[in-house]
Design an enzyme around this catalytic site. Structure first.
Site, PDB file in Angstrom:
ATOM      1  N   ASP A 181      -2.846  10.496   3.335  1.00 28.24           N
ATOM      2  CA  ASP A 181      -4.231  10.057   3.452  1.00 28.24           C
ATOM      3  C   ASP A 181      -5.029  11.037   4.304  1.00 28.24           C
ATOM      4  O   ASP A 181      -4.951  11.024   5.530  1.00 28.24           O
ATOM      5  CB  ASP A 181      -4.289   8.655   4.057  1.00 28.24           C
ATOM      6  CG  ASP A 181      -5.718   8.137   4.138  1.00 28.24           C
ATOM      7  OD1 ASP A 181      -6.584   8.686   3.430  1.00 28.24           O
ATOM      8  OD2 ASP A 181      -5.967   7.192   4.909  1.00 28.24           O
ATOM      9  N   GLU A 197      -9.512   3.403   1.808  1.00 29.43           N
ATOM     10  CA  GLU A 197      -8.962   3.493   0.459  1.00 29.43           C
ATOM     11  C   GLU A 197      -7.819   2.526   0.199  1.00 29.43           C
ATOM     12  O   GLU A 197      -7.578   2.134  -0.942  1.00 29.43           O
ATOM     13  CB  GLU A 197      -8.506   4.933   0.166  1.00 29.43           C
ATOM     14  CG  GLU A 197      -7.111   5.296   0.631  1.00 29.43           C
ATOM     15  CD  GLU A 197      -6.897   5.176   2.144  1.00 29.43           C
ATOM     16  OE1 GLU A 197      -5.769   4.863   2.557  1.00 29.43           O
ATOM     17  OE2 GLU A 197      -7.847   5.395   2.909  1.00 29.43           O
ATOM     18  N   ASP A 219     -12.319   6.683   3.246  1.00 32.14           N
ATOM     19  CA  ASP A 219     -11.148   6.508   4.107  1.00 32.14           C
ATOM     20  C   ASP A 219     -10.757   5.043   4.233  1.00 32.14           C
ATOM     21  O   ASP A 219      -9.766   4.715   4.880  1.00 32.14           O
ATOM     22  CB  ASP A 219     -11.408   7.125   5.479  1.00 32.14           C
ATOM     23  CG  ASP A 219     -10.126   7.288   6.292  1.00 32.14           C
ATOM     24  OD1 ASP A 219      -9.038   7.371   5.671  1.00 32.14           O
ATOM     25  OD2 ASP A 219     -10.194   7.327   7.536  1.00 32.14           O
ATOM     26  N   ASP A 246       1.411   6.506   5.402  1.00 27.34           N
ATOM     27  CA  ASP A 246       0.469   5.510   4.895  1.00 27.34           C
ATOM     28  C   ASP A 246       0.985   4.789   3.654  1.00 27.34           C
ATOM     29  O   ASP A 246       0.270   3.992   3.056  1.00 27.34           O
ATOM     30  CB  ASP A 246      -0.876   6.180   4.611  1.00 27.34           C
ATOM     31  CG  ASP A 246      -2.059   5.252   4.846  1.00 27.34           C
ATOM     32  OD1 ASP A 246      -1.881   4.205   5.494  1.00 27.34           O
ATOM     33  OD2 ASP A 246      -3.163   5.580   4.381  1.00 27.34           O
ATOM     34  N   LYS A 304       0.851  -1.198   0.000  1.00 29.95           N
ATOM     35  CA  LYS A 304       0.000   0.000   0.000  1.00 29.95           C
ATOM     36  C   LYS A 304       0.879   1.238   0.000  1.00 29.95           C
ATOM     37  O   LYS A 304       1.740   1.400   0.867  1.00 29.95           O
ATOM     38  CB  LYS A 304      -0.915  -0.004   1.222  1.00 29.95           C
ATOM     39  CG  LYS A 304      -1.755   1.265   1.388  1.00 29.95           C
ATOM     40  CD  LYS A 304      -2.564   1.220   2.688  1.00 29.95           C
ATOM     41  CE  LYS A 304      -3.253   2.550   2.965  1.00 29.95           C
ATOM     42  NZ  LYS A 304      -3.980   2.554   4.244  1.00 29.95           N
ATOM     43  N   LYS A 319     -10.728  12.630   7.593  1.00 28.46           N
ATOM     44  CA  LYS A 319     -10.260  12.245   8.916  1.00 28.46           C
ATOM     45  C   LYS A 319     -10.331  13.437   9.877  1.00 28.46           C
ATOM     46  O   LYS A 319     -10.268  14.599   9.449  1.00 28.46           O
ATOM     47  CB  LYS A 319      -8.793  11.790   8.850  1.00 28.46           C
ATOM     48  CG  LYS A 319      -8.546  10.488   8.137  1.00 28.46           C
ATOM     49  CD  LYS A 319      -7.055  10.176   8.133  1.00 28.46           C
ATOM     50  CE  LYS A 319      -6.767   8.868   7.410  1.00 28.46           C
ATOM     51  NZ  LYS A 319      -7.244   7.704   8.148  1.00 28.46           N
ATOM     52  N   ARG A 322      -7.406  -0.596   0.815  1.00 28.13           N
ATOM     53  CA  ARG A 322      -7.827  -1.882   0.263  1.00 28.13           C
ATOM     54  C   ARG A 322      -8.215  -1.764  -1.211  1.00 28.13           C
ATOM     55  O   ARG A 322      -8.173  -2.748  -1.940  1.00 28.13           O
ATOM     56  CB  ARG A 322      -8.980  -2.446   1.099  1.00 28.13           C
ATOM     57  CG  ARG A 322     -10.242  -1.618   1.094  1.00 28.13           C
ATOM     58  CD  ARG A 322     -11.149  -1.936   2.271  1.00 28.13           C
ATOM     59  NE  ARG A 322     -10.558  -1.482   3.526  1.00 28.13           N
ATOM     60  CZ  ARG A 322     -11.101  -1.691   4.727  1.00 28.13           C
ATOM     61  NH1 ARG A 322     -12.239  -2.361   4.826  1.00 28.13           N
ATOM     62  NH2 ARG A 322     -10.512  -1.251   5.818  1.00 28.13           N
TER      63      ARG A 322
END
Length: 500
Positions: A267, A346, A344, A285, A262, A274, A348
């Site tokens: 993010d 995201e 959020d 991230d 990933k 968030k 995956r």
């Protein structure tokens, strides 16, 4: 992007005064009856006197404790440092003690470690700990005033200096240190410096000296070939996404390991924004992508007889007029559709594209690595990664993690979680049951793992490093503040088991 300075590792034997250094480090154990000076190069008289003074000096032998004392004749150093070994004599205790000492002795140039080493495996642990402890990230400082430069040379004083395997142990430790620290450098970069395009460029630059092929998908190629997960997440940013494939394929490969990482370079949560507190940490991230990149490069430098293909799924998740919305439906590479209920969730989505792409090559094993869920921290805390997937792979990864000194814990993917990902408008939704969210995310990823030539599902595991990849607390052992480089050593150890 600047690279971290690299420590030089040596193994030496004989009289220390012939190899002067700034500091000689001696170990102290936490014994049942108090602190115990470990085997050391001091004269018998000096060692006896020091042992008698340990309690008065406040020395306990606890992990991360370091006491500096004036040097004595014959050691070739002006300073002796007493490093806590803790209660155990295993490899990880030595690794942490070496890393802690080297980390705390930043500002000195040359350090000699004199710990009791029973075999070459113990030598390797000390060398690796030292390489991991010699790290700092100062790239964006306008002045170095008051900053301590990491130790540049570490000598390990041991009778094993000329033993079979000692030279290779030092070489491997140096390689591990180099690529863990490279991972830390990438994760520590601010998001205005490290974004999808610059991350892809950094991967290409890092691979140049090695027998590695790098392929980059820009936004046009991603759209043409249908990588809807990565494109969907990256839609809201002015910096378009990238997919990077890093391939090390030796001539006499014994297995093919695919790694999917990933790479969300920042993010915000997207439209599902968030909370502002601690959002600065979301530069980390992309730790999964940095980890798989550097694992592939380390395998190449070590010349492992294993094909390692790393897939870096890179995007920036931003809110804007072009960002994907909750209730949008996107089509992942390969054709499956996903209803986006929370932007959020995201990671995956980009990982789904990477898992399908990796599966098309039908590797022997796929392992994905991601800072995927806050639920991982709730379940396992800040230092232990979650390990999910096929039992054979997770068991082998757990053994590799134990050997490498990294904390990972196997978790199930309960079957009752999969139906919670059902969508009324698409093949599945990107969020499901909130309780057990780490395992629900793994159930989502599992949907995108393909089949091998026999039609069986490819062996797969998912590692959630949301907590262990970034250290918000104080430094400890060989682990610095901020980026840690977590999971690379486990992945490399696992690749070595495939090679054997």
């Amino acid at each position: 992007m600047a690279k971290s300075s690299e420590v030089t590792l040596e193994a030496i034997s004989g009289e220390l005064k012939k190899k002067p250094s700034d500091v000689v480090v001696i170990g102290v154990r936490q014994g049942a009856d108090g602190p115990e000076l470990a085997a050391n190069p001091l004269s018998a008289k000096a060692a006896e006197a020091l042992q008698a003074s340990l309690t008065a000096l406040g020395v306990t032998g606890a992990a991360d404790q370091l006491h500096r004392l004036p040097g004595v004749d014959g050691l070739g150093a002006d300073v002796i440092a007493l490093a806590g070994l803790g209660k155990n004599d295993d490899g990880e205790s030595l690794r942490r003690a070496a890393g802690s000492a080297v980390r705390q002795l930043a500002g000195t140039s040359t350090v000699t470690l004199s710990f009791p080493l029973a075999d070459v495996a113990a030598l390797a642990a000390v060398a690796e700990g030292a390489a991991l402890g010699a790290y700092a990230f100062h790239e964006h400082r306008s002045s170095r005033d008051g900053l301590k430069t990491p130790v540049t040379t570490v000598r390990i004083h041991t009778e094993l200096a000329g033993a079979d395997g000692a030279k290779e142990a030092l070489r491997r430790a140096a390689v591990v240190g180099r690529y863990v620290n490279s991972t830390r450098d990438l994760v520590n970069q601010p998001p205005n410096v490290l974004y999808p395009e610059s991350f892809a460029a950094a991967a290409k630059d890092a691979a140049k000296p090695l027998p590695v092929k790098v392929t980059v998908w820009d936004e046009k190629r991603l759209e043409k070939e249908g990588f809807g997960g990565i494109l969907g997440v990256g839609k809201g940013s002015s910096r378009p996404p990238r997919l990077v494939k890093v391939e090390y394929a030796p001539a006499k490969s014994r297995a093919h390991l695919a790694l999917v990482g990933k790479g969300i370079t920042f993010d915000t949560g997207g439209i599902s924004l968030k909370p502002p507190a601690n959002m600065d940490e979301m530069k980390s991230d992309m730790a999964g992508a940095a980890t798989v990149l550097n694992t592939a490069l380390a395998a190449a430098e070590l010349g492992l007889p294993v094909t390692v293909t790393a897939w870096l799924c890179i995007a920036e998740n931003m809110p804007s007029g072009t960002a994907q919305r909750p209730s949008d439906v996107m089509t992942v590479f390969g054709g499956k559709t996903v209803e986006v209920l929370n932007t959020d969730a995201e990671g995956r989505l980009v990982m789904a594209d990477g898992l399908v792409a990796a599966s098309q090559e039908q590797p022997d094993v796929i392992i994905d690595v991601a800072t995927l869920t806050g639920a991982q921290l709730i379940a396992l805390g800040d230092r232990t990664a979650g390990l999910m997937g096929h039992d054979g792979v997770t068991a082998a990864l757990k053994a590799s993690a134990d050997a490498a000194g990294e904390l990972m814990w196997p978790m199930p993917i309960p079957e009752e979680l999969r139906p919670t990902l059902d969508s009324e408008v698409a093949d599945l939704a990107n969020i499901g049951a909130r309780h057990g969210g780490m395992m629900t995310a793994a159930a989502f990823l599992r949907e995108f793992v393909g089949s091998d030539a026999t039609g069986e599902t490819i062996s797969w595991a998912h590692i959630d490093i949301a907590g262990p990849s970034f250290n918000n607390g104080s430094a400890y052992g060989y682990t610095p503040k901020k980026a840690t480089g977590s999971a690379l050593r486990t992945l490399l150890s696992y690749a070595e088991t495939l090679a054997s």
